[in-house]
Design a protein around this motif. Structure first.
Motif, mmCIF file in Angstrom:
data_model
loop_
_atom_site.group_PDB
_atom_site.id
_atom_site.type_symbol
_atom_site.label_atom_id
_atom_site.label_comp_id
_atom_site.label_asym_id
_atom_site.label_seq_id
_atom_site.Cartn_x
_atom_site.Cartn_y
_atom_site.Cartn_z
ATOM 1 N N SER A 1 91.504 7.018 96.679
ATOM 2 C CA SER A 1 91.078 7.426 98.124
ATOM 3 C C SER A 1 89.569 7.208 98.054
ATOM 4 O O SER A 1 89.006 7.139 99.373
ATOM 5 N N ASP A 2 88.856 7.308 96.924
ATOM 6 C CA ASP A 2 87.595 7.212 96.903
ATOM 7 C C ASP A 2 86.916 5.835 97.428
ATOM 8 O O ASP A 2 86.127 5.566 98.067
ATOM 9 N N LEU A 3 87.867 4.837 96.827
ATOM 10 C CA LEU A 3 87.598 3.316 97.206
ATOM 11 C C LEU A 3 87.736 3.027 98.423
ATOM 12 O O LEU A 3 87.093 2.275 99.313
ATOM 13 N N ALA A 4 89.015 3.789 98.976
ATOM 14 C CA ALA A 4 89.304 3.231 100.263
ATOM 15 C C ALA A 4 88.504 4.114 101.370
ATOM 16 O O ALA A 4 88.160 3.600 102.603
ATOM 17 N N ALA A 5 87.739 5.195 101.043
ATOM 18 C CA ALA A 5 86.923 5.966 102.075
ATOM 19 C C ALA A 5 85.473 5.333 101.700
ATOM 20 O O ALA A 5 84.601 6.037 102.259
ATOM 21 N N ALA A 6 84.996 4.202 100.764
ATOM 22 C CA ALA A 6 83.670 4.059 100.560
ATOM 23 C C ALA A 6 82.966 3.473 101.740
ATOM 24 O O ALA A 6 82.005 3.613 101.909
ATOM 25 N N LYS A 7 83.950 2.778 102.593
ATOM 26 C CA LYS A 7 83.218 1.836 103.613
ATOM 27 C C LYS A 7 84.230 2.138 104.988
ATOM 28 O O LYS A 7 85.480 2.517 104.769
ATOM 29 N N PRO A 8 83.678 1.982 106.146
ATOM 30 C CA PRO A 8 84.584 2.082 107.309
ATOM 31 C C PRO A 8 85.494 0.970 107.586
ATOM 32 O O PRO A 8 85.195 0.277 108.630
ATOM 33 N N TYR A 9 86.415 0.780 106.608
ATOM 34 C CA TYR A 9 87.148 -0.467 106.669
ATOM 35 C C TYR A 9 87.953 -0.818 107.963
ATOM 36 O O TYR A 9 88.152 -1.816 108.539
ATOM 37 N N GLN A 10 88.454 0.487 108.515
ATOM 38 C CA GLN A 10 89.491 0.395 109.604
ATOM 39 C C GLN A 10 88.768 0.040 110.899
ATOM 40 O O GLN A 10 89.005 -0.524 111.572
ATOM 41 N N GLN A 11 87.470 0.749 110.987
ATOM 42 C CA GLN A 11 86.627 0.476 111.840
ATOM 43 C C GLN A 11 86.140 -1.029 112.100
ATOM 44 O O GLN A 11 86.138 -1.536 113.082
ATOM 45 N N TRP A 12 85.930 -1.610 110.758
ATOM 46 C CA TRP A 12 85.435 -2.915 110.738
ATOM 47 C C TRP A 12 86.560 -3.825 111.284
ATOM 48 O O TRP A 12 86.259 -4.909 112.063
ATOM 49 N N LEU A 13 87.773 -3.455 111.042
ATOM 50 C CA LEU A 13 89.078 -4.258 111.323
ATOM 51 C C LEU A 13 89.066 -4.208 112.965
ATOM 52 O O LEU A 13 89.295 -5.299 113.432
ATOM 53 N N ASP A 14 88.994 -3.203 113.301
ATOM 54 C CA ASP A 14 89.053 -2.987 114.766
ATOM 55 C C ASP A 14 88.266 -3.649 115.812
ATOM 56 O O ASP A 14 88.373 -4.160 116.631
ATOM 57 N N GLU A 15 86.945 -3.842 115.141
ATOM 58 C CA GLU A 15 85.915 -4.422 115.828
ATOM 59 C C GLU A 15 85.845 -6.157 115.681
ATOM 60 O O GLU A 15 85.458 -6.509 116.567
ATOM 61 N N THR A 16 86.557 -6.341 114.617
ATOM 62 C CA THR A 16 86.172 -7.802 114.378
ATOM 63 C C THR A 16 87.709 -8.359 114.331
ATOM 64 O O THR A 16 87.947 -9.974 114.688
ATOM 65 N N GLN A 17 88.868 -7.894 114.436
ATOM 66 C CA GLN A 17 90.062 -8.701 114.279
ATOM 67 C C GLN A 17 90.549 -8.984 115.860
ATOM 68 O O GLN A 17 90.663 -8.267 116.641
ATOM 69 N N ILE A 18 90.821 -10.464 116.123
ATOM 70 C CA ILE A 18 91.264 -10.971 117.280
ATOM 71 C C ILE A 18 92.522 -11.611 117.097
ATOM 72 O O ILE A 18 92.844 -12.460 116.239
ATOM 73 N N HIS A 19 93.680 -10.897 117.786
ATOM 74 C CA HIS A 19 94.923 -11.546 117.791
ATOM 75 C C HIS A 19 95.181 -12.370 118.621
ATOM 76 O O HIS A 19 94.750 -12.263 120.010
ATOM 77 N N ILE A 20 95.714 -13.782 118.727
ATOM 78 C CA ILE A 20 95.731 -14.654 119.336
ATOM 79 C C ILE A 20 96.620 -14.318 120.632
ATOM 80 O O ILE A 20 96.396 -14.739 121.858
ATOM 81 N N ALA A 21 97.612 -13.512 120.289
ATOM 82 C CA ALA A 21 98.785 -12.989 121.459
ATOM 83 C C ALA A 21 97.899 -12.186 122.455
ATOM 84 O O ALA A 21 98.541 -12.065 123.559
ATOM 85 N N GLU A 22 96.944 -11.572 122.174
ATOM 86 C CA GLU A 22 96.021 -10.808 123.183
ATOM 87 C C GLU A 22 95.030 -11.322 123.944
ATOM 88 O O GLU A 22 94.353 -10.777 124.691
ATOM 89 N N LEU A 23 94.804 -12.675 123.618
ATOM 90 C CA LEU A 23 93.844 -13.586 124.520
ATOM 91 C C LEU A 23 94.626 -13.739 125.833
ATOM 92 O O LEU A 23 95.942 -13.725 125.971
#
Length: 327
Positions: free
Chosen positions: A9-31
């Motif tokens: 939990s300490d490692l997972a909470a060290a950075k805002p990983y989910q927020q980064w994914l939400d901002e950068t992940q582009i799914h081809i089906a959503e284009l």
């Protein structure tokens, strides 16, 4: 003593990983949907099938069951055909790559029972530095749930720079060369292709589409597997491979072995346009045929099952691990 859950939990909470994914992940089906190329007339289709080495067996025993039943047809446990190198008939380049594995009852991974650890997700485009911990959330990722692209998906990639703030820029490179140069002209054509690819990446284009769609009477295509592997290794030698993604638009890929070898030599996604055109022409001749869209989906699903089967024999569980591994 630190508890396992506390450590994770300490490692997972060290950075805002989910927020980064939400901002950068582009799914081809959503284009936004794009208009794909129309299927050719019967004479053009037949000429293309001949040019790419299609046989009646390919259509009857591979394409038809894959498009109607969604299954990868099984003839034997391994490759039971004679070595291509000993044949006096022209063979596709894929046929020279034979599958070798220990024929045992328990493969390293069972792709059916252990489906949860298997993934065909492919990321197309540049790859950020794995060791750089300070640039998370700044690199866009183009994700496809399956490495086999429909014609519409390919058009989405081709026109992607209009939709994602210029994070991705694509360029199509033809892998055809003048037929008048003959077989001896292929070496020079390959060299020119590789040089065009490096120039393209240095210009800032980060998705390369290698295409043999322009094959005609005056132009012959370099085998897609040869072109893909040549560009893949040339970019590696010049330190540019992680700056660009490789997509292959080819009429030569029909069965699972073809897709597996293309993936093994660097193709992050593949569009088998001629297979889709052949399926479209085949459906009106069948009884209780599925719709065209359903037949395409079944074909893609069958290829996916086959790729899982090939990967699991090697103990590989994700397409990203198999891609470019030359296994």
């Amino acid at each position: 003593i630190i508890d396992d859950a506390e450590l994770k939990s300490d490692l997972a909470a060290a950075k805002p990983y989910q927020q980064w994914l939400d901002e950068t992940q582009i799914h081809i089906a959503e284009l936004p949907s794009e208009v794909a190329a129309m299927g050719p007339d019967a004479a053009t289709l037949r000429s293309a099938q001949k040019a790419f080495g299609y046989t009646r067996e390919d259509i009857e025993f591979f394409l038809k069951p894959m498009a109607t039943e969604g299954k990868d047809p099984v003839g034997s446990m391994g490759r039971d055909t004679p070595p291509a190198v000993l044949s006096d008939r022209p063979k596709l380049l894929y046929d020279y790559f034979k599958e070798r594995f220990a024929q045992v009852t328990n493969p390293p991974i069972d792709p059916i029972r252990e489906e949860t650890v298997m993934s065909l997700v492919s990321l197309i485009g540049p790859r950020p530095n794995l060791l750089d911990l300070n640039t998370g959330g700044t690199h866009k990722r183009l994700e496809v749930s399956h490495p086999i692209l429909t014609n519409v998906d390919l058009e989405r990639i081709r026109r992607i720079e209009n939709h994602v703030d210029n994070a991705f820029r694509t360029k199509k490179l033809s892998i055809c060369y003048p037929a008048g140069e003959g077989a001896s002209g292929m070496r020079g054509a390959l060299q020119r292709l590789c040089e065009r690819a490096t120039d393209t990446v240095r210009e800032g284009r980060n998705i390369i589409i290698l295409s043999d769609r322009c094959l005609d009477v005056e132009r012959v295509a370099i085998p897609a597997l040869l072109a893909t592997s040549a560009v893949h290794h040339y970019l590696i030698r010049h330190g540019l491979r992680t700056d660009s993604g490789l997509v292959v638009e080819t009429g030569a890929a029909i069965e699972v072995h073809h897709f597996a070898t293309l993936a093994g030599y660097g193709a992050e996604a593949i569009n088998p346009y001629l297979a889709f055109d052949t399926i479209q022409a085949l459906l009106p001749t069948l009884n209780d045929a599925p719709t065209l869209e359903e037949a395409r989906q079944r074909y893609v699903k069958a290829v996916g099952k086959g790729l899982f089967k090939v990967m699991s024999k090697m103990g590989i569980s994700t397409y990203q691990s198999y891609c470019g591994a030359q296994i």
